[in-house]
Design an enzyme around this catalytic site. Sequence first.
Site, PDB file in Angstrom:
ATOM      1  N   GLY A 207      11.662  -5.412  -4.370  1.00  0.00           N
ATOM      2  CA  GLY A 207      10.466  -4.442  -4.328  1.00  0.00           C
ATOM      3  C   GLY A 207      10.619  -3.693  -2.995  1.00  0.00           C
ATOM      4  O   GLY A 207      11.686  -3.449  -2.455  1.00  0.00           O
ATOM      5  N   ASN A 208       9.414  -3.172  -2.656  1.00  0.00           N
ATOM      6  CA  ASN A 208       9.278  -2.160  -1.473  1.00  0.00           C
ATOM      7  C   ASN A 208       8.076  -2.318  -1.015  1.00  0.00           C
ATOM      8  O   ASN A 208       7.148  -3.017  -1.457  1.00  0.00           O
ATOM      9  CB  ASN A 208       9.650  -0.982  -2.070  1.00  0.00           C
ATOM     10  CG  ASN A 208       8.659  -0.287  -3.152  1.00  0.00           C
ATOM     11  OD1 ASN A 208       7.574   0.180  -2.692  1.00  0.00           O
ATOM     12  ND2 ASN A 208       9.152   0.154  -4.205  1.00  0.00           N
ATOM     13  N   ARG A 209       7.856  -1.668   0.301  1.00  0.00           N
ATOM     14  CA  ARG A 209       6.676  -1.583   0.906  1.00  0.00           C
ATOM     15  C   ARG A 209       5.261  -0.629   0.428  1.00  0.00           C
ATOM     16  O   ARG A 209       4.403  -0.510   1.210  1.00  0.00           O
ATOM     17  CB  ARG A 209       6.797  -1.319   2.363  1.00  0.00           C
ATOM     18  CG  ARG A 209       7.913  -2.207   3.073  1.00  0.00           C
ATOM     19  CD  ARG A 209       8.375  -1.509   4.458  1.00  0.00           C
ATOM     20  NE  ARG A 209       9.514  -2.268   4.802  1.00  0.00           N
ATOM     21  CZ  ARG A 209       9.672  -3.369   5.521  1.00  0.00           C
ATOM     22  NH1 ARG A 209       8.497  -4.086   5.863  1.00  0.00           N
ATOM     23  NH2 ARG A 209      10.511  -4.020   6.080  1.00  0.00           N
TER      24      ARG A 209
END
Length: 399
Positions: A207-209
């Site tokens: 995933g990412n932020r």
Amino acid sequence: MFPRGRKILLGVSGGISAYKSCDLLRRLQDHGFIVDVVPTQASLNFVGKSTWEALSGRKVYMDLWSDVEKIPHISMAKENDLIVIAPATADLLAKLAAGRADDLLTNIVLASTAPKVLVPAMHTEMWLNPATTENVDTLRKRGFIVVEPDEGRMTGTDIGVGRYPESTKIIKAIDDALIATSDLVGKKIIITAGGTREPIDPIRFIGNRSSGKQGFALAMAAASRGAQVHLVTANTELPNIEGITVTNVETAEQMLAVLDLEFPHCDALIMSAAVADAKVVNYSDFKIGKESLNTLALIKNPDILKSLSGTKKPGQILIGFAAETISDVKELEANATAKLLSKSLDMIYVNNVAGGAIFGSNVTQGLIIDRDKNIIQVPEISKDTLADILLDQLVSKLG
Ligand code: PMT
């Protein structure tokens, strides 16, 4: 304030044509407005409170003494982008001209700074009475927009001026009153927000932020400028925005599937979502043991923008975002321009996210670049302000 799209307060006073406001309410909803109805006590002789609640799908307040802790007249005065009163009886016009406030509707009008549209409807003699004429003049001088009544059959057998006009005439007056903030009326805009997650096993994901704040700011701004907004959001924890369509997705492929269906019907797509570039080759239905985690075989995700730009119809506008970790402005510009060209975009906003900057923050900074190589340097500003700047650009590109 609770996030929402455009909102109108429909006041209904006690005239026989109150029933025609049921159609007006529906047409306003078709027009993308959330509508709160505030009927006067007298109007209930013609249309009941339950009808308004059923048609608007919202609780109807009528007096100052319910939910007092919410200070209904002040909150409703602040919450609405415009007030329309239809029908406005001679008595109501007189009250407003005198600045009286003896019920919820008149209190809201007095407390509101929003544009106000009045739709008088009454017998010809009452409309032409000098008292009414003077009241209308006073109200117009104070900035109220008074829609001229139509001529034709009255209640009973009389014919003359004073009829409740067609809904389209009232909506035109409302659109004109909101013109400064209605530059996206009639446009369908898809906005993506958040970050996709690519599952590895039932417990883990790539995933990412991204928090989704930028995409939600765009959706709010577009809705308040009159666009029909479809927000496709991935893994955000932000509250839904009232009045806009939201589809929740998890992965890049799910986002692509939604956009494949919706993109052909939109005027513009703004991809602010951070899409995971890769996923695992083999998803495991069971938790992968630590010993097997040394290597994970990955495969590229489809490039959503590239795939959609291949199907783009004339007139459709595609706006991309680019997250880079480059501090040199020339290099940032070159990278973003390369992305803009490779994905056949009309415009791109590039931000330097080195050190996790911008993700989750309320502020952003970067460059807006278009196909004609026009560049706008964006200093540190709120994500809401960037949303409006990007939409200004979009409006000029949509023509
Ligand atoms: O959500 P916030 O916390 O408010 O943070 C905002 C943000 C940092 C997420 C936002 O400003 C931002 O930069 N979004 C784009 C992030 C990104 O995915 O950039 P990229 O350079 O990897 O991709 C370029 C463009 O291609 C993007 O529009 C992306 O949505 C799109 N893309 C990327 C990969 C992919 N497989 N398909 C795509 O369509």
